[in-house]
Design a protein around this motif. Structure first.
Motif, PDB file in Angstrom:
ATOM      1  N   ASP A   1       0.818  -1.204   0.000  1.00 45.87           N
ATOM      2  CA  ASP A   1       0.000   0.000   0.000  1.00 45.87           C
ATOM      3  C   ASP A   1       0.860   1.266   0.000  1.00 45.87           C
ATOM      4  O   ASP A   1       2.097   1.213   0.041  1.00 45.87           O
ATOM      5  CB  ASP A   1      -0.965   0.008   1.190  1.00 45.87           C
ATOM      6  N   LYS A   2       0.187   2.395  -0.048  1.00 43.01           N
ATOM      7  CA  LYS A   2       0.861   3.694  -0.110  1.00 43.01           C
ATOM      8  C   LYS A   2       1.757   3.915   1.100  1.00 43.01           C
ATOM      9  O   LYS A   2       2.878   4.422   0.973  1.00 43.01           O
ATOM     10  CB  LYS A   2      -0.188   4.804  -0.207  1.00 43.01           C
ATOM     11  N   GLU A   3       1.283   3.532   2.267  1.00 42.56           N
ATOM     12  CA  GLU A   3       2.058   3.732   3.492  1.00 42.56           C
ATOM     13  C   GLU A   3       3.387   2.980   3.444  1.00 42.56           C
ATOM     14  O   GLU A   3       4.429   3.502   3.858  1.00 42.56           O
ATOM     15  CB  GLU A   3       1.237   3.275   4.697  1.00 42.56           C
ATOM     16  N   ALA A   4       3.360   1.750   2.932  1.00 43.99           N
ATOM     17  CA  ALA A   4       4.587   0.951   2.854  1.00 43.99           C
ATOM     18  C   ALA A   4       5.587   1.577   1.884  1.00 43.99           C
ATOM     19  O   ALA A   4       6.800   1.576   2.137  1.00 43.99           O
ATOM     20  CB  ALA A   4       4.252  -0.473   2.425  1.00 43.99           C
ATOM     21  N   ILE A   5       5.082   2.119   0.779  1.00 47.89           N
ATOM     22  CA  ILE A   5       5.970   2.754  -0.197  1.00 47.89           C
ATOM     23  C   ILE A   5       6.578   4.023   0.382  1.00 47.89           C
ATOM     24  O   ILE A   5       7.783   4.279   0.245  1.00 47.89           O
ATOM     25  CB  ILE A   5       5.200   3.066  -1.496  1.00 47.89           C
ATOM     26  N   GLU A   6       5.754   4.829   1.037  1.00 47.16           N
ATOM     27  CA  GLU A   6       6.255   6.072   1.626  1.00 47.16           C
ATOM     28  C   GLU A   6       7.289   5.787   2.716  1.00 47.16           C
ATOM     29  O   GLU A   6       8.253   6.545   2.879  1.00 47.16           O
ATOM     30  CB  GLU A   6       5.091   6.884   2.195  1.00 47.16           C
ATOM     31  N   LYS A   7       7.102   4.701   3.442  1.00 46.23           N
ATOM     32  CA  LYS A   7       8.073   4.333   4.472  1.00 46.23           C
ATOM     33  C   LYS A   7       9.411   3.973   3.843  1.00 46.23           C
ATOM     34  O   LYS A   7      10.474   4.287   4.390  1.00 46.23           O
ATOM     35  CB  LYS A   7       7.537   3.166   5.298  1.00 46.23           C
ATOM     36  N   LYS A   8       9.362   3.340   2.686  1.00 45.20           N
ATOM     37  CA  LYS A   8      10.608   2.949   2.022  1.00 45.20           C
ATOM     38  C   LYS A   8      11.344   4.155   1.455  1.00 45.20           C
ATOM     39  O   LYS A   8      12.569   4.267   1.590  1.00 45.20           O
ATOM     40  CB  LYS A   8      10.324   1.942   0.904  1.00 45.20           C
ATOM     41  N   ILE A   9      10.605   5.064   0.805  1.00 42.03           N
ATOM     42  CA  ILE A   9      11.267   6.200   0.152  1.00 42.03           C
ATOM     43  C   ILE A   9      11.481   7.370   1.110  1.00 42.03           C
ATOM     44  O   ILE A   9      12.097   8.376   0.738  1.00 42.03           O
ATOM     45  CB  ILE A   9      10.471   6.670  -1.083  1.00 42.03           C
ATOM     46  N   GLN A  10      10.947   7.255   2.344  1.00 42.87           N
ATOM     47  CA  GLN A  10      11.150   8.268   3.377  1.00 42.87           C
ATOM     48  C   GLN A  10      10.606   9.642   2.988  1.00 42.87           C
ATOM     49  O   GLN A  10      11.194  10.672   3.303  1.00 42.87           O
ATOM     50  CB  GLN A  10      12.644   8.384   3.716  1.00 42.87           C
TER      51      GLN A  10
END
Length: 245
Positions: A174-183
């Motif tokens: 999901d979006k949250e997981a992607i944002e966590k990866k790209i900071q």
């Protein structure tokens, strides 16, 4: 083979064909995959790029063929043959007619499902055969050309980001997981990060890696329905009552 040897490839023209193809954004987006190894991101040419290189290089026969189909498994051979130099690379492997899911594995019985399973497994071996035949510097030049195309024409519009999120959602990311990866938030994503996520998506799509290798994907235990929980409590109470009797 005789025709290929009579009319050998013009390597300059072949290289031009490959580089011209790599100037297309639609190919460049699918040209590389990435996988995690030792905490580092390793990239390489995707199946699509390998096929494009083979077509541009010319005088190559490549593909896969099923050698046998017995006992719930297929024996398959992937190959690439340079008709001009008569150099051939082949890989033989076995594909079980089984599909693995989060809920377990089950046997494939439908002929279409079996075909798709064999094709998906075979595509990666065909890629390896092509890359073993085509000179390494040709492959590197194609990768660099695709990289330049991406960086020059990378799209970070809201529409593009929405499509990216939709693509990853199919893999449970999901979006949250992607944002966590790209900071950072998706609305402030950098072009280089879009390129990197594109490689990761290609890797997931081609079966080269799993979502949990890239993202902090939560694996929550399934919740027990309330009525089932109540039944379990009643059964437990009844068992305790019988034990005391």
């Amino acid at each position: 083979m005789a025709v290929a040897q009579m009319y050998p490839r013009d390597q300059r023209k072949a290289m031009d064909r490959i580089l011209n193809a790599c100037a297309r954004p639609t190919l460049a987006e699918k040209a590389q995959y990435a996988f995690a190894r030792g905490g580092q991101e390793i990239t390489g040419p995707s199946i699509r790029l390998a096929e494009t290189i083979a077509q541009g290089w010319g005088h190559l026969q490549y593909g896969m063929r099923e050698l046998s189909n017995v006992g719930g498994a297929s024996e398959v051979e992937a190959y690439c043959w340079d008709l001009e130099s008569n150099v051939r690379k082949s890989i033989q492997f076995t594909v079980s007619h089984v599909r693995n899911t989060k809920k377990g594995s089950y046997a494939l019985t439908d002929s279409r499902d079996i075909y798709e399973n064999v094709a998906n497994n075979g595509a990666r071996r065909v890629r390896a055969c092509i890359l073993a035949i085509v000179p390494g510097d040709v492959v590197e030049a194609a990768e660099q050309a695709c990289e330049q195309t991406l960086r020059a024409k990378v799209d970070i519009s809201p529409e593009r980001i929405a499509k990216l999120l939709e693509a990853f959602a199919a893999f449970g990311v999901d979006k949250e997981a992607i944002e966590k990866k790209i900071q950072r938030r998706m609305d402030s994503i950098l072009p280089a990060q879009v390129v990197s996520l594109g490689r990761i998506y290609n890797s997931l799509r081609d079966g080269m890696s799993k979502p949990h290798e890239w993202f902090d994907v939560a694996t929550e235990a399934p919740k027990v329905p309330e009525d089932v929980a109540n039944l379990n409590d009643l059964a437990k109470a009844a068992a305790e009552k019988r034990a005391k009797a």
